[in-house]
Scaffold this active site. Structure first.
Site, PDB file in Angstrom:
ATOM      1  N   GLY A 245       0.667  -1.225  -0.053  1.00 32.60           N
ATOM      2  CA  GLY A 245      -0.043   0.046  -0.061  1.00 32.60           C
ATOM      3  C   GLY A 245       0.900   1.300  -0.125  1.00 32.60           C
ATOM      4  N   THR A 246       2.102   1.313  -0.525  1.00 30.75           N
ATOM      5  CA  THR A 246       2.991   2.309  -0.806  1.00 30.75           C
ATOM      6  C   THR A 246       2.229   3.480  -1.192  1.00 30.75           C
ATOM      7  OG1 THR A 246       4.986   1.252  -0.411  1.00 30.75           O
ATOM      8  CG2 THR A 246       4.922   3.353  -1.748  1.00 30.75           C
ATOM      9  N   ASP A 247       2.245   4.850  -0.788  1.00 34.85           N
ATOM     10  CA  ASP A 247       1.448   5.677  -1.470  1.00 34.85           C
ATOM     11  C   ASP A 247       2.181   7.142  -1.806  1.00 34.85           C
ATOM     12  OD1 ASP A 247       2.057   6.598   1.195  1.00 34.85           O
ATOM     13  OD2 ASP A 247      -0.053   7.358   1.477  1.00 34.85           O
TER      14      ASP A 247
END
Length: 1019
Positions: A245-247
């Protein structure tokens, strides 16, 4: 706007009075189970991180680390590294992250500057002997001693040392305080960081960008995803987004450009992207914004002496059009930026030196008080005495309060995010190489004007010494980012008339490519995987041959080249190829072997056999060869353009592009020179994005904008065969277009592509893929070869009149003339009475006009001919053509009825031999080699293909025929059908070869002939 042209943003907050470790400890107390670090399958919570760091800090204190000390940490990017630096801070000391890949000499120098009492390192991991005690991270759980308390520090106490390039030949240690980092990550800061932020930790450990990636997360309760790869590649980024879930990410401009080029969809799912470290490439930024308009893109600027960023700017599409480049933006919180001429503030619009003030400033340089006083000076701004750092960068304020970069006041450059003082490398070269008397290091420019690499120009002690061993010797002792790409021996340094170094003249002496190996250098096995890896090495390195057993770096490749190799292999094999694998297996043979032995793991198949390999047609080989020799060539760009009126559904149009891409294999193919014979294969290449360009005020301007965007080179060997773009004009008017390489396209394909786009837009699909079909082989091909050999041997080149040409002209020029239906009717009547085709009659009149203008009675004309055998190809997009060579001479050039009849006979014989491929004709005839196109220098075409109508439901569309970007021949004559039954004659010519007066005279004579055909003519 402030009248002194200084701008400031944000204000210090209470947390700036604390140490970084104290802020993290509060998070650990309030949210102990929140994930702080993730590495592979291991997660470390804030509570675990804080407790372990406390225990390690106690042991460091027992080993002698005291408040105010400076502790070098020589660990790879890892959970242990983060714990170690946090533990150092808890002792009240400052940490210095050193790169294990640095040469031992450099490590010795920096530890001496640190006055270190020990080094944090793993002895069993190759820790060099630096003459210091080694403190190793504990192996296994440890407990915090009773009564232990971390050191309490103020925000102004030292926290970190960064080492950067220096002019003396020795790196400079920049000592920064806690608040310099903390000021950046407040709630009213330049970007959004919070408990839900997931950010990769991927920057080189000695950089201040590492602090950006780490502390932006840990000071706000987010999660740091530790990347074990050398850097954040496209494949690694995809996995980080999909799995964790890197944003938010940070990339150097070079790495950003690489991912945009190789896999622009890898950014999908991110919320914000920060880039910088070098000058931005407006073209790459524009492509990113067009593909990902909702992702926040931030340009960050700041030297290490001001800690990470001094200014940031949220980049928009309009910024890519600014003549001065993308702005540096406005100051970050706790930072003031001044543009000064000496000590005088510059007015808005006046260029001066960028000087930075505020909490981000470093405390100074380790062990160099003189340099500290010179670079960190005091000036009076707004009546107050202010400490500033003089960056050496030149800048200017615009009236809207944005800072713009205007170059350097000294020689400093940045390459792939590393700040480099060429003088430092020059001193090292002169000291390390006794054979060198003087050295000058220059940077070669790359994408967007940014420095690409370094070249060391050396005057040898012994005149004529080629210094062949110099590069290898330097690679052993210089830091990787200091290593020159080439060492060039020169007798002396060229100077200008004023006696200054002539840098352009010196750079002109640098080799353009790495030395080419011999003919057997890439003799690999017949295994498709070996050949694929070797082909990708060649593509990325721009070499014709690649030794299969020589490491990529020795062939001239750098870290970004390694990333491009892995990205392309990942795309073609449909499996992850981490960058770390090319470091472990650096040759083409070794990498192929690794791919082979790991095939099928994690559900992936490492062999390319899943894709059919289809041999190229002879004409496709011509186009591929020209592309490989000249990648920037645009003679094979086929342009399609439509105006679209009404409420266009952009999502449906992009989906239609994707559907057409999936249907027609030539559009999603990779074209390979190897395996021989040349072939194309269709892996799962993603469709081209619908690039939405900046709006333009009218259709004419929009067409120009589209033409410019579609003119960029296409990368056939990388799977980029076509691209699409849209230029808005008004909310209900736009211009849409595509560029397709001729290797996958021809005139017939225009209407097929348009019809399929319309079907997919209107109905969501465009029918099944066309069945493959092979051209039949003529039974009497040998007779046709004999005819062509006799007919075309000794054909003279077409000689243009000696009128003045324009050698500095840009692209081709175009002359147009409408031919009314009545004129075309007389051509058809003439052809019918003489028993020839419309084409033959038009060619005869064209050739006689050429003969009159040139005074030549023997020459050849090139004619494209469609070769779509069977109905299966009628609905196929592809390159199904051959080139005929029609030799016209003597009576065929007289212009009368007899000449038309004779031209008809010549055309009939040429068409009968059309199955002999044109490249084979060239080999048969073997014309003399000159710098002109062989056999024929002019082309004639009657373009009678179906019109490219784009019938989109609820919209009004019109096809716009665009002129060619470049011409493969010197003069083209084409006749296009009109809706009223007439024709449109277009004469295109190269002004560097054909004078404007010559082209105009030819067009006039041809038009006059067409308009003066008498009715009722008899043979």
């Amino acid at each position: 706007m402030q009248p002194d042209s200084s701008w400031t943003t944000g204000r210090p907050c209470a947390s700036l009075s604390e140490g970084l470790h104290e802020v993290l400890a509060r998070t650990a107390l309030s949210r102990p189970d929140a994930p702080a670090l993730v590495s592979g399958h291991t997660t470390v919570t804030y509570g675990e991180l804080n407790r372990t760091a406390d225990a390690w800090a106690a042991r460091l204190a027992e080993a002698g680390v005291t408040r105010g000390a400076r502790v070098p940490i020589l660990l790879p990017r890892s959970i242990e590294l983060v714990i170690a630096l946090l533990a150092v801070l808890k002792t009240g000391a400052a940490y210095a992250l050193l790169d294990p890949a640095w040469p031992e000499r450099r490590l010795t120098e920096v530890t001496e500057d640190l006055a270190a009492g020990l080094v944090v390192c793993w002895p069993d991991a190759g820790c060099p002997d630096l003459g210091l005690p080694v403190w190793s991270p504990p192996d296994g759980p440890v407990t915090v001693p009773d009564g232990y308390r971390p050191a309490a520090v103020s925000g102004g106490d030292p926290a970190c040392v960064f080492f950067t390039s220096g002019t003396t030949g020795r790196p400079k240690g920049v000592l920064t305080p806690h608040w310099a980092t903390a000021r950046l990550f407040q709630h009213d800061g330049f970007a959004r960081f919070g408990a839900h932020t997931v950010m990769p930790l991927a920057a080189p450990t000695p950089w201040d960008a590492f602090s950006l990636e780490l502390w932006s997360v840990l000071l706000n309760g987010g999660t740091s995803l530790i990347v074990e790869e050398p850097y954040l590649s496209a494949g690694c980024l995809r996995a980080a987004v999909e799995t964790h879930g890197t944003d938010t990410i940070w990339l150097t401009s070079s790495l950003f450009n690489m991912i945009v080029d190789e896999d622009v969809d890898a950014f999908h799912g991110l919320r914000q992207v920060m880039i910088g470290g070098e000058r931005l490439s407006a073209g790459h930024v524009a492509r990113f914004i067009a593909r990902h308009p909702v992702i926040v893109l931030l340009n960050g600027y700041g030297p290490v002496e001001s800690t990470v960023f001094a200014t940031t700017h949220r980049v928009t599409a309009a910024d890519c059009e600014r003549p001065g480049g993308i702005p540096l933006g406005r100051p970050v919180p706790g930072t003031q930026v001044h543009v000064l001429d000496g000590v005088r503030p510059c007015a808005v619009g006046e260029t001066g030196e960028i000087c930075i003030a505020g909490e981000g400033l470093a405390l100074g340089y380790l062990g160099d008080e003189e340099l500290t006083r010179a670079k960190f000076t005091h000036v009076r701004v707004g009546g107050r005495r202010t400490r500033v750092y003089r960056t050496g960068d030149l800048g200017v304020w615009s009236p809207d309060g944005l800072l713009h970069f205007r170059g350097r006041a000294d020689r400093q450059v940045k390459i792939r995010g590393h700040r480099i003082e060429p003088a430092e490398i020059e001193r090292q070269v002169e000291r390390l190489l006794p054979a060198v008397r003087h050295c000058r290091v220059l940077a070669r420019p790359g994408d967007g004007g940014a420095a690409r690499d370094l070249v060391a120009f050396c005057v040898p002690q012994n005149p004529g010494d080629p210094l062949e061993a110099a590069l290898g010797a330097l690679n052993l002792v210089l830091a990787p980012y200091h290593r020159p790409a080439a060492v060039v021996s020169v007798p002396a340094f060229p100077v200008t008339e004023r006696g200054k170094l002539d840098e352009p003249a010196l750079l002109a002496l640098a080799p353009t490519t790495a030395p080419q190996p011999g003919p057997d250098a890439d003799a690999v096995s017949d295994d498709p995987l070996d050949k694929l890896v070797a082909a990708v090495f060649r593509e990325v390195l721009g070499r014709q041959e690649v030794p299969h057993d020589v490491p990529l770096v020795e062939l001239g490749g750098d870290s970004l080249a390694a990333g491009r190799v892995c990205a392309r292999l990942s795309a073609r094999l449909d499996r992850p190829v981490p960058v770390s694998r090319i470091y472990a297996h650096p040759t083409a043979a070794a990498l192929a072997a690794w791919l082979r032995t790991t095939a099928g793991q994690d559900g992936q198949d490492g062999a390319p056999a899943a894709c059919d390999v289809v041999p190229l047609t002879p004409m496709q080989v011509v186009y591929l060869t020209k592309h490989l020799v000249s990648p920037g060539d645009r003679t094979a760009h086929c342009l399609l353009t439509w105006t679209v009126e009404g409420e266009l559904d952009r999502a449906a149009l992009e989906a239609a592009v994707a559907a057409v891409h999936r249907k027609h294999e030539p559009l999603r193919a990779v074209y390979l020179a190897d395996p021989r014979p040349a072939a194309w294969t269709s892996p799962d290449i993603p469709p081209p994005p619908l690039e939405v360009l900046p709006a333009r005020p009218d259709v004419e301007a929009a067409v120009r904008e589209l033409r410019t965007a579609l003119a960029d080179p296409l990368e056939l060997t990388g799977g980029e065969v076509w691209r699409t773009a849209l230029v808005p004009v008004t909310p209900n008017l736009a211009v849409f277009g595509a560029a397709v390489h001729h290797i996958a396209f021809d005139g017939w394909s225009e209407s097929v592509l348009a019809a399929d786009l319309a079907d997919a837009y209107n109905h969501g699909h465009c029918g099944p893929a066309p069945r493959p079909s092979r051209h039949p082989v003529a039974a009497d091909l040998a007779d046709h070869r004999d005819y062509l050999l006799d007919e075309l041997t000794g054909v003279p080149e077409l000689r243009w009149p000696a009128d003045e040409v324009n050698p500095l002209a840009g692209g081709p020029r175009h002359l147009e003339s409408p031919l009314a239906p009545a004129v075309v009717a007389r051509v058809d009547e003439l052809a019918a009475r003489l028993g020839v085709t419309r084409f033959a009659a038009l060619l005869a009149l064209c050739a006689s006009s050429l003969a009159e203008v040139t005074g030549q009675r023997d020459f050849a004309v090139g004619v494209p001919i469609a070769q779509r055998y069977g109905p299966a190809l009628d609905r196929a997009v592809g390159c199904h053509i051959n080139m005929l060579c029609v030799r016209l001479r003597d009576s065929a050039l007289d212009g009368g009825p007899a000449a038309v009849r004779e031209t008809g006979n010549v055309v009939a014989r040429a068409f009968a031999a059309q199955d002999v491929p044109f490249p084979e004709v060239l080999r048969l005839v073997n014309p003399p080699r000159t710098d002109r196109p062989p056999i024929y220098q002019t082309l004639f075409a009657l373009q009678d293909n179906a019109p490219a109508g784009l019938a989109l439901s609820g919209l009004r569309t019109a096809f716009v025929r665009q002129p060619y970007l470049e011409l493969p021949l010197e003069l083209h004559t084409e006749l296009w059908p009109r809706a009223d039954g007439g024709l449109r004659m277009v004469v295109s010519y190269r002004p560097q070869t054909v004078a404007e007066s010559t082209a105009e005279e030819f067009a006039k004579r041809f038009t006059d002939r067409l308009h003066t055909i008498p009715s009722g003519v008899r043979p």
